[in-house]
Write an enzyme that holds these catalytic residues in place. Sequence first.
Site, mmCIF file in Angstrom:
data_model
loop_
_atom_site.group_PDB
_atom_site.id
_atom_site.type_symbol
_atom_site.label_atom_id
_atom_site.label_comp_id
_atom_site.label_asym_id
_atom_site.label_seq_id
_atom_site.Cartn_x
_atom_site.Cartn_y
_atom_site.Cartn_z
ATOM 1 N N LYS B 76 -3.065 -12.545 12.296
ATOM 2 C CA LYS B 76 -3.824 -11.297 12.196
ATOM 3 C C LYS B 76 -3.246 -10.492 11.039
ATOM 4 O O LYS B 76 -2.019 -10.448 10.859
ATOM 5 C CB LYS B 76 -3.703 -10.534 13.517
ATOM 6 N N SER B 151 -9.598 -5.627 18.783
ATOM 7 C CA SER B 151 -9.497 -5.613 17.345
ATOM 8 C C SER B 151 -9.143 -6.964 16.727
ATOM 9 O O SER B 151 -9.358 -7.158 15.535
ATOM 10 C CB SER B 151 -8.457 -4.587 16.901
ATOM 11 N N SER B 175 -6.988 -5.732 22.782
ATOM 12 C CA SER B 175 -7.361 -6.331 21.494
ATOM 13 C C SER B 175 -7.077 -7.820 21.355
ATOM 14 O O SER B 175 -7.510 -8.432 20.381
ATOM 15 C CB SER B 175 -6.656 -5.595 20.351
#
Lengths: 95, 483
Positions: B76, B151, B175
Amino acid sequence: MSLEKDDVEKIAHLARLSIDDADVPGYVENLSNILRLVEQMAGVDTDDVVPMAHPIEASQRLREDEVTEVDQRERFQRLAPAVENGLYLVPKVIE
Amino acid sequence: MFEKTLSELSQALHAKKISSVELTQAYLDRIERLGEQSNSFITVTVEQALVQARAADQRIAAGEAGPLTGIPLAHKDIFCTDGVRTSCASRMLDNFIAPYDATVVERLAAAGMVMLGKTNMDEFAMGSSNETSYYGPVRNPWDPERVPGGSSGGSAAAVAARLTPAATGTDTGGSIRQPAALCGITGLKPTYGRVSRYGMIAFASSLDQAGPMTRSAEDAALLLQAMAGFDPRDSTSIDRPVPDYRASLEHSLAGLKIGLPREYFDQGLDAATAAVIEAALDQYRRLGAETVDISLPNSGLSVPAYYVIAPSECSSNLSRYDGVRFGYRCEAPRDLEDLYKRSRGEGFGAEVKRRIMVGTYALSAGYYDAYYIKAQKIRQLISADFRRAFEQVDVIMGPATPSTAFRLGEKTDDPVSMYLSDIYTIAVNLAGLPGMSIPAGFVDGLPVGLQLIGGYFQEARLLNVAHQYQQVTDWHRRAPGEA
């Protein structure tokens, strides 16, 4: 809780955020809605409840006061928008 | 090859059936061919990946390899990667080349894993649909008109679309689990403090935690094994031994007590999603588990409390972006205040600005007790609900999300409706507990995630419970069709 245009402008100033005038009404609406969501908390009796700051109730860990990092100023300053002689440059503050 | 699990890839690499360079090149080619469909990558690190793959092949040849050596993964774009842009999906950090590696990145590299690139996400991890990214929304591989969740939406979509065998994610209010659910993959948020936050760009420091996003529980166990552990550079890292997460995967679930919080099965839950969850619970009963109705009476307050605590911490953490030391700076500032205001105003997107303002307001003079202290008291009540529940049961189960993936644009004009899509995941972060989402079925071709919640440091138990389900179901092996 409903915010007004002035409130949003004041909060934006405190947060050092420039907001386009055209966007202010949108923020007034969104932030007021969020505060209304948040205010569901008000009805709960929490008089004897201890606030929880941290999920694992741990105390701050301390370490020996010794140097563990090496100086990497030049490397880090290469990321800066403007530097000179090892100093970060900003617009003149003092006349 | 793209269907192989991490342990299968590990065997193939160690048996020299494939080299890490071949495997890495195959994934890079696949990202090149299909990556744009989902927009799941912000940066693809082709050259660096091949350098790491060659080094991995040498380690394997020398007999110095571990179980993850030579296997590709994606990070990420919230994790700092030395010499590689680390944008947090924000214009603010579009030009930021991280000068060091996050501990998670360092540990996985030391295990010999090969970084394919950095995945798309909601800006500064603030969002539940991956629509707040400066680099555009991620599309759900199961239906490109729908969101992947957020997210960690890029990580979830990349794993689901077989663009990487595994990815890292972070979870502040859901997330990891919410996008894992909406993309049909396995995602684990560990106990707060289990995985180091060093070099993970901060959003809400008392809630943020990193974890694995994979296609199976066994893969998550392998990845978490390498990620978890004490780190003196993170002041909230927990100094506690890391168990062997794979050792208990095969334990029987006979006699397991599963708590079903009635608040997670109320009218807010979509009926078709509820039916999928019920079927998964039946499967657990067939595996010998017992289900017990429980109550988490304060869980309805988790979203309100979270939207004080997370924005408050965010307004403080994001004050470091000032246009002076790194990141975006506005053109021709008139004075220092103009420099701060316009750099931040132009560098941050709308959702980030909203949250900074909510936090600034909640922490401002005269409002602190009514908002911030009140929210911390509610947090205590929510945590106490879980403590009571775990006196009765071994794990808690329920839906990870109230419905399947929603359409792009459906909730962007109404932040509060977006926030409520995390209604089943947020309480876990407030309490600091570990939570997981595993694929449990489909509604109209869209994946449904079953959420598992464990007691503190019960990651091994969660992985065991998830793995046993995945031994008797194949939902986690389903792949979206290539468009």
